[in-house]
Write a protein that holds these residues in place. Structure first.
Motif, mmCIF file in Angstrom:
data_model
loop_
_atom_site.group_PDB
_atom_site.id
_atom_site.type_symbol
_atom_site.label_atom_id
_atom_site.label_comp_id
_atom_site.label_asym_id
_atom_site.label_seq_id
_atom_site.Cartn_x
_atom_site.Cartn_y
_atom_site.Cartn_z
ATOM 1 N N ASN A 129 0.839 -1.181 0.000
ATOM 2 C CA ASN A 129 0.000 0.000 0.000
ATOM 3 C C ASN A 129 0.883 1.243 0.000
ATOM 4 O O ASN A 129 1.867 1.296 0.743
ATOM 5 N N GLY A 154 -1.914 -10.535 1.900
ATOM 6 C CA GLY A 154 -3.068 -11.272 1.424
ATOM 7 C C GLY A 154 -2.712 -12.191 0.272
ATOM 8 O O GLY A 154 -1.754 -11.961 -0.460
ATOM 9 N N TYR A 182 -7.703 -15.060 1.229
ATOM 10 C CA TYR A 182 -8.958 -14.575 0.668
ATOM 11 C C TYR A 182 -9.514 -15.637 -0.279
ATOM 12 O O TYR A 182 -8.822 -16.592 -0.641
ATOM 13 N N PRO A 187 -10.300 -9.892 -4.279
ATOM 14 C CA PRO A 187 -10.605 -9.261 -2.986
ATOM 15 C C PRO A 187 -9.371 -8.914 -2.172
ATOM 16 O O PRO A 187 -9.375 -7.935 -1.423
ATOM 17 N N ALA A 188 -8.297 -9.703 -2.328
ATOM 18 C CA ALA A 188 -7.051 -9.362 -1.631
ATOM 19 C C ALA A 188 -6.491 -8.051 -2.166
ATOM 20 O O ALA A 188 -6.040 -7.183 -1.396
ATOM 21 N N ASP A 191 -8.476 -5.089 -0.866
ATOM 22 C CA ASP A 191 -8.130 -4.730 0.514
ATOM 23 C C ASP A 191 -6.748 -4.106 0.614
ATOM 24 O O ASP A 191 -6.494 -3.290 1.507
ATOM 25 N N GLY A 194 -7.373 -0.592 -0.348
ATOM 26 C CA GLY A 194 -8.101 0.074 0.720
ATOM 27 C C GLY A 194 -7.329 0.236 2.016
ATOM 28 O O GLY A 194 -7.761 0.971 2.906
ATOM 29 N N SER A 196 -6.569 -2.293 4.190
ATOM 30 C CA SER A 196 -6.851 -3.284 5.226
ATOM 31 C C SER A 196 -5.690 -4.258 5.416
ATOM 32 O O SER A 196 -5.499 -4.817 6.496
ATOM 33 N N ILE A 197 -4.953 -4.507 4.344
ATOM 34 C CA ILE A 197 -3.708 -5.274 4.424
ATOM 35 C C ILE A 197 -2.604 -4.422 3.815
ATOM 36 O O ILE A 197 -2.874 -3.424 3.143
#
Length: 321
Positions: A129, A154, A182, A187-188, A191, A194, A196-197
């Motif tokens: 990220n 993830g 996941y 979806p990984a 996230d 976003g 989240s991971i």
């Protein structure tokens, strides 16, 4: 004394069974894809079928036999007659991962198959990220050592290739990461974007759009050499992580015992097609490059990777379901 007419008759009678054997191939070939239609594996299998159909001159029909992590279709091929008329789209997930993750897969992923030809290869990308103050693999290692277990990575699911890339990274660097499985890579990635991971080890084709759009940051290519489709990205190995390589590929395999001449012919057809610019371009559009090899080299790769995958699954503490 044997007369000429009698000798000629004897020779003819001995030759008849061999002549009666029809040349291969003389009917359609089934190419099993052990996953549902529409995914990356299905796309690879359909390209393989097109290449073989054009080169062999008979229909090559794709048969999607999905379910149980790819084991249903793979077990079907393992049990098929070794006559060259049933083959499959093979990958590390179907032949190296699945036999270790299912208690009764119905096959051994290397010994129960004939290695025919590799087809294409891909690479993973280590991505974070952008909010993290990390821009290289050495910085990732330093951060992970300073915060053991705090970085969550993830994957598309426990025991898959993306998970194993993370496990291999931990083994080669000595850092501690926390795995978050996941139900699929998408979806990984969502996230990761976003926040989240913090980290993924994902396939090039799946993440390159988000990388170039600035949504995530690429730290390194998992392939041992720079990737032709993104030569600006450094590899993990060149950033100080030795022996970091977990080959990703699609290939053609069949049941054990396919006669050598049949294997050689399919291999030659595939290798010739992989040199054609049109196919190279089609592979590039899905984030892959051609991966030609001889059957013996492919078989050796599968044996060596079986050892690697066993060690990674054991290190991750995964038990067969």
């Amino acid at each position: 004394m044997i007369h000429r007419r009698a000798l000629a008759g004897l020779v003819a009678s001995l030759a008849t069974p061999a002549l009666a054997q029809p040349a291969w191939p003389n009917r359609p070939i089934r190419l099993v894809v052990p996953y549902p239609p529409g995914g990356a594996s299905d796309i690879a299998g359909r390209m393989q079928a097109e290449v073989l159909q054009a080169g062999l001159g008979v229909p090559v029909v794709v048969d999607n036999r999905a379910g149980a992590g790819g084991t249903i279709g793979t077990a079907f091929v393992a049990a098929a007659p070794p006559d060259g008329y049933t083959i499959m789209m093979a990958s590390p997930s179907s032949h190296l991962g699945a036999p270790l993750l299912f208690r009764t897969p119905g096959f051994e992923g290397v010994d129960d198959f004939t290695a025919i030809a590799t087809f294409s290869t891909g690479t993973g990308v280590v991505c974070v990220n952008p909010s993290l103050p990390i821009r290289s693999i050495p910085e990732l290692i330093a951060h992970a050592r300073a915060h053991p277990g705090a970085l969550n990575f993830g994957s598309a699911g426990a025991g898959g290739a993306n998970h194993m890339l993370g496990v291999l990274f931990m083994l080669r660097t000595g850092v501690e990461l926390t795995h978050v499985p996941y139900r699929g890579a998408a979806p990984a990635l969502a996230d990761l974007i976003g926040g989240s991971i913090q980290l993924v080890f994902d396939g090039f084709a799946g993440v390159i759009g988000a990388i170039r759009g600035g949504q995530i940051r690429a730290l390194g290519i998992t392939h041992p050499t720079r990737w032709p489709l993104a030569p600006e990205m450094p590899t993990v190995q060149e950033q100080g992580v030795p022996d970091y390589d977990l080959p990703s590929f699609s290939a053609v395999m069949g049941p054990a015992g396919i006669p050598r001449p049949i294997v050689a012919r399919m291999n030659a057809v595939i290798n010739a097609a992989l040199a054609e610019p049109a196919l190279v371009q089609r592979l590039a559009s899905s984030g892959n490059i051609p991966f030609a090899s001889m059957p013996e080299a492919f078989a050796a790769l599968m044996r060596s990777q079986r050892t690697t995958w066993r060690a990674l699954v054991q290190s991750a503490g995964l038990q067969p379901d």
